[in-house]
Design a protein around this motif. Sequence first.
Motif, PDB file in Angstrom:
ATOM      1  N   GLU A  18       0.777  -1.079  -0.087  1.00 19.05           N
ATOM      2  CA  GLU A  18       0.219  -0.160   0.030  1.00 19.05           C
ATOM      3  C   GLU A  18       0.957   1.105  -0.120  1.00 19.05           C
ATOM      4  OE1 GLU A  18      -3.324   1.944  -0.569  1.00 19.05           O
ATOM      5  OE2 GLU A  18      -3.237  -0.207  -0.409  1.00 19.05           O
ATOM      6  N   GLU A  19       2.010   1.094   0.591  1.00 18.17           N
ATOM      7  CA  GLU A  19       3.002   2.335   0.733  1.00 18.17           C
ATOM      8  C   GLU A  19       3.645   2.320  -0.661  1.00 18.17           C
ATOM      9  OE1 GLU A  19       7.110   3.768   2.934  1.00 18.17           O
ATOM     10  OE2 GLU A  19       6.099   1.848   3.104  1.00 18.17           O
ATOM     11  N   HIS A  20       3.852   1.407  -1.432  1.00 17.07           N
ATOM     12  CA  HIS A  20       4.214   1.734  -2.850  1.00 17.07           C
ATOM     13  C   HIS A  20       3.348   2.418  -3.526  1.00 17.07           C
ATOM     14  CE1 HIS A  20       6.995  -1.992  -1.739  1.00 17.07           C
ATOM     15  NE2 HIS A  20       7.557  -0.814  -1.258  1.00 17.07           N
ATOM     16  N   HIS A  21       2.153   1.832  -3.500  1.00 21.56           N
ATOM     17  CA  HIS A  21       1.030   2.383  -4.295  1.00 21.56           C
ATOM     18  C   HIS A  21       0.860   3.784  -3.928  1.00 21.56           C
ATOM     19  CE1 HIS A  21      -0.815  -0.866  -6.482  1.00 21.56           C
ATOM     20  NE2 HIS A  21      -0.833  -1.666  -5.399  1.00 21.56           N
ATOM     21  N   THR A  22       0.875   4.311  -2.738  1.00 21.39           N
ATOM     22  CA  THR A  22       0.922   5.653  -2.275  1.00 21.39           C
ATOM     23  C   THR A  22       1.968   6.692  -2.963  1.00 21.39           C
ATOM     24  OG1 THR A  22      -0.356   5.022  -0.321  1.00 21.39           O
ATOM     25  CG2 THR A  22       0.683   7.410  -0.241  1.00 21.39           C
ATOM     26  N   THR A  23       3.131   6.045  -3.027  1.00 24.29           N
ATOM     27  CA  THR A  23       4.330   6.840  -3.492  1.00 24.29           C
ATOM     28  C   THR A  23       3.912   6.790  -5.279  1.00 24.29           C
ATOM     29  OG1 THR A  23       5.849   5.907  -1.810  1.00 24.29           O
ATOM     30  CG2 THR A  23       6.555   6.595  -3.851  1.00 24.29           C
ATOM     31  N   ILE A  25       1.075   7.009  -6.633  1.00 20.10           N
ATOM     32  CA  ILE A  25       0.021   7.911  -7.007  1.00 20.10           C
ATOM     33  C   ILE A  25       0.597   9.188  -6.684  1.00 20.10           C
ATOM     34  CG2 ILE A  25      -2.152   8.815  -5.837  1.00 20.10           C
ATOM     35  CD1 ILE A  25      -3.039   5.858  -5.436  1.00 20.10           C
ATOM     36  N   GLN A  26       1.568   9.609  -5.703  1.00 18.97           N
ATOM     37  CA  GLN A  26       1.962  11.045  -5.391  1.00 18.97           C
ATOM     38  C   GLN A  26       2.590  11.232  -6.797  1.00 18.97           C
ATOM     39  OE1 GLN A  26       3.990  10.395  -1.710  1.00 18.97           O
ATOM     40  NE2 GLN A  26       2.070  11.181  -0.591  1.00 18.97           N
ATOM     41  N   PHE A  27       3.626  10.421  -7.122  1.00 14.57           N
ATOM     42  CA  PHE A  27       4.504  10.814  -8.399  1.00 14.57           C
ATOM     43  C   PHE A  27       3.666  11.104  -9.456  1.00 14.57           C
ATOM     44  CE2 PHE A  27       8.249   7.871  -6.808  1.00 14.57           C
ATOM     45  CZ  PHE A  27       8.578   8.925  -6.055  1.00 14.57           C
ATOM     46  N   ARG A  28       2.525  10.438  -9.699  1.00 15.85           N
ATOM     47  CA  ARG A  28       1.726  10.396 -10.893  1.00 15.85           C
ATOM     48  C   ARG A  28       0.958  11.848 -10.575  1.00 15.85           C
ATOM     49  NH1 ARG A  28      -3.813   8.632 -12.959  1.00 15.85           N
ATOM     50  NH2 ARG A  28      -3.574   8.604 -15.101  1.00 15.85           N
ATOM     51  N   GLN A  29       0.690  12.045  -9.471  1.00 13.95           N
ATOM     52  CA  GLN A  29      -0.057  13.600  -9.317  1.00 13.95           C
ATOM     53  C   GLN A  29       0.847  14.628  -9.661  1.00 13.95           C
ATOM     54  OE1 GLN A  29      -1.701  13.158  -5.312  1.00 13.95           O
ATOM     55  NE2 GLN A  29      -3.596  12.360  -6.087  1.00 13.95           N
ATOM     56  N   VAL A  30       2.021  14.592  -9.204  1.00 13.39           N
ATOM     57  CA  VAL A  30       3.085  15.602  -9.417  1.00 13.39           C
ATOM     58  C   VAL A  30       3.333  15.854 -11.043  1.00 13.39           C
ATOM     59  CG1 VAL A  30       5.512  16.255  -8.921  1.00 13.39           C
ATOM     60  CG2 VAL A  30       3.990  15.548  -7.100  1.00 13.39           C
ATOM     61  N   LEU A  31       3.522  14.543 -11.589  1.00 15.09           N
ATOM     62  CA  LEU A  31       4.032  14.579 -13.042  1.00 15.09           C
ATOM     63  C   LEU A  31       2.644  15.366 -13.758  1.00 15.09           C
ATOM     64  CD1 LEU A  31       5.405  11.241 -13.665  1.00 15.09           C
ATOM     65  CD2 LEU A  31       6.709  13.435 -13.897  1.00 15.09           C
ATOM     66  N   VAL A  47       5.188   0.207  -8.479  1.00 14.10           N
ATOM     67  CA  VAL A  47       6.235  -1.117  -8.256  1.00 14.10           C
ATOM     68  C   VAL A  47       6.898  -0.774  -6.974  1.00 14.10           C
ATOM     69  CG1 VAL A  47       6.699  -1.569 -10.714  1.00 14.10           C
ATOM     70  CG2 VAL A  47       7.728   0.389  -9.485  1.00 14.10           C
ATOM     71  N   PRO A  48       7.465  -1.495  -6.380  1.00 17.25           N
ATOM     72  CA  PRO A  48       8.265  -1.477  -5.129  1.00 17.25           C
ATOM     73  C   PRO A  48       9.458  -0.336  -5.381  1.00 17.25           C
ATOM     74  CG  PRO A  48       8.168  -3.830  -5.480  1.00 17.25           C
ATOM     75  CD  PRO A  48       7.619  -3.055  -6.742  1.00 17.25           C
ATOM     76  N   GLY A  49       9.963  -0.161  -6.676  1.00 13.21           N
ATOM     77  CA  GLY A  49      11.152   0.949  -6.756  1.00 13.21           C
ATOM     78  C   GLY A  49      12.435   0.172  -6.602  1.00 13.21           C
ATOM     79  N   THR A  50      13.490   1.038  -6.980  1.00 11.41           N
ATOM     80  CA  THR A  50      14.779   0.461  -6.983  1.00 11.41           C
ATOM     81  C   THR A  50      15.264   0.247  -5.609  1.00 11.41           C
ATOM     82  OG1 THR A  50      15.187   1.765  -8.884  1.00 11.41           O
ATOM     83  CG2 THR A  50      17.228   1.028  -7.674  1.00 11.41           C
ATOM     84  N   HIS A  51      14.678   1.185  -4.576  1.00 11.67           N
ATOM     85  CA  HIS A  51      15.121   0.918  -3.094  1.00 11.67           C
ATOM     86  C   HIS A  51      13.964   0.714  -2.442  1.00 11.67           C
ATOM     87  CE1 HIS A  51      18.815   3.329  -4.427  1.00 11.67           C
ATOM     88  NE2 HIS A  51      17.832   4.010  -5.054  1.00 11.67           N
ATOM     89  N   GLN A  52      13.005   0.024  -2.802  1.00 15.26           N
ATOM     90  CA  GLN A  52      11.939  -0.594  -2.051  1.00 15.26           C
ATOM     91  C   GLN A  52      11.111   0.309  -1.251  1.00 15.26           C
ATOM     92  OE1 GLN A  52      11.528  -3.952  -2.643  1.00 15.26           O
ATOM     93  NE2 GLN A  52      13.196  -3.829  -4.044  1.00 15.26           N
ATOM     94  N   ARG A  53      11.168   1.579  -1.666  1.00 19.99           N
ATOM     95  CA  ARG A  53      10.384   2.505  -0.962  1.00 19.99           C
ATOM     96  C   ARG A  53       9.323   3.022  -1.696  1.00 19.99           C
ATOM     97  NH1 ARG A  53      13.036   6.576   2.091  1.00 19.99           N
ATOM     98  NH2 ARG A  53      11.003   6.680   2.822  1.00 19.99           N
ATOM     99  N   GLY A  54       8.818   2.246  -2.880  1.00 21.04           N
ATOM    100  CA  GLY A  54       7.808   2.896  -4.021  1.00 21.04           C
ATOM    101  C   GLY A  54       8.477   3.413  -5.112  1.00 21.04           C
ATOM    102  N   GLY A  55       7.397   3.350  -6.012  1.00 20.52           N
ATOM    103  CA  GLY A  55       7.825   3.730  -7.338  1.00 20.52           C
ATOM    104  C   GLY A  55       6.963   3.764  -8.488  1.00 20.52           C
ATOM    105  N   LEU A  56       7.017   4.507  -9.562  1.00 19.54           N
ATOM    106  CA  LEU A  56       6.372   4.276 -10.671  1.00 19.54           C
ATOM    107  C   LEU A  56       6.987   4.015 -12.013  1.00 19.54           C
ATOM    108  CD1 LEU A  56       3.447   5.324 -11.673  1.00 19.54           C
ATOM    109  CD2 LEU A  56       4.283   7.444 -12.099  1.00 19.54           C
ATOM    110  N   LEU A  57       6.406   2.999 -12.765  1.00 17.98           N
ATOM    111  CA  LEU A  57       7.135   2.559 -13.678  1.00 17.98           C
ATOM    112  C   LEU A  57       6.065   2.904 -14.888  1.00 17.98           C
ATOM    113  CD1 LEU A  57       9.316   0.609 -15.011  1.00 17.98           C
ATOM    114  CD2 LEU A  57       7.953  -1.411 -14.557  1.00 17.98           C
ATOM    115  N   LEU A  58       6.754   3.355 -16.073  1.00 20.33           N
ATOM    116  CA  LEU A  58       5.824   3.793 -17.085  1.00 20.33           C
ATOM    117  C   LEU A  58       6.606   3.740 -18.399  1.00 20.33           C
ATOM    118  CD1 LEU A  58       5.872   7.465 -17.589  1.00 20.33           C
ATOM    119  CD2 LEU A  58       6.371   6.660 -15.263  1.00 20.33           C
TER     120      LEU A  58
END
Length: 136
Positions: A18-23, A25-31, A47-58
């Motif tokens: 859920e934390e990854h999803h939140t991150t 969503i925030q990236f998508r909103q900022v973009l 996605v979990p991201g490179t550092h497991q803190r959340g990310g967006l893949l596109l």
Amino acid sequence: MNKAIFIYDQLAVCSPTEEHHTTAIQFRQVLGVNVLASLGASDLTAVPGTHQRGGLLLTVRVLPMTKRGTRGTQPRKMGIMISLTPADEIEIEAREITRGTEHAKIEGVGIEQLQRATLAIDYDGPEVLNPRYWTN
């Protein structure tokens, strides 16, 4: 999109939390819609991201710079990974999908710079942000 172009360690194999999803969503909103449309973005995925803190893949379509310093005529499909680092900075990594090679990596981006850095995977006016084009 071919997620295999970004290699994850064993912890990232499981689905995003859920934390990854939140991150993501925030990236998508900022973009924002305009930046995503400018990039021809598709296949947005949390996605979990490179550092497991959340990310967006596109997936995006980029007109890369040529050796002459002009824009190319054929867009290339690239996978963009936007990840949150342990230092709460953002890391942007672009890989060409067909070749699987790293195209650009921009580290130390603040949230207020995310739009500009993402749009400038290759070039942003007189200032080149992609280290591949830096000259000594």
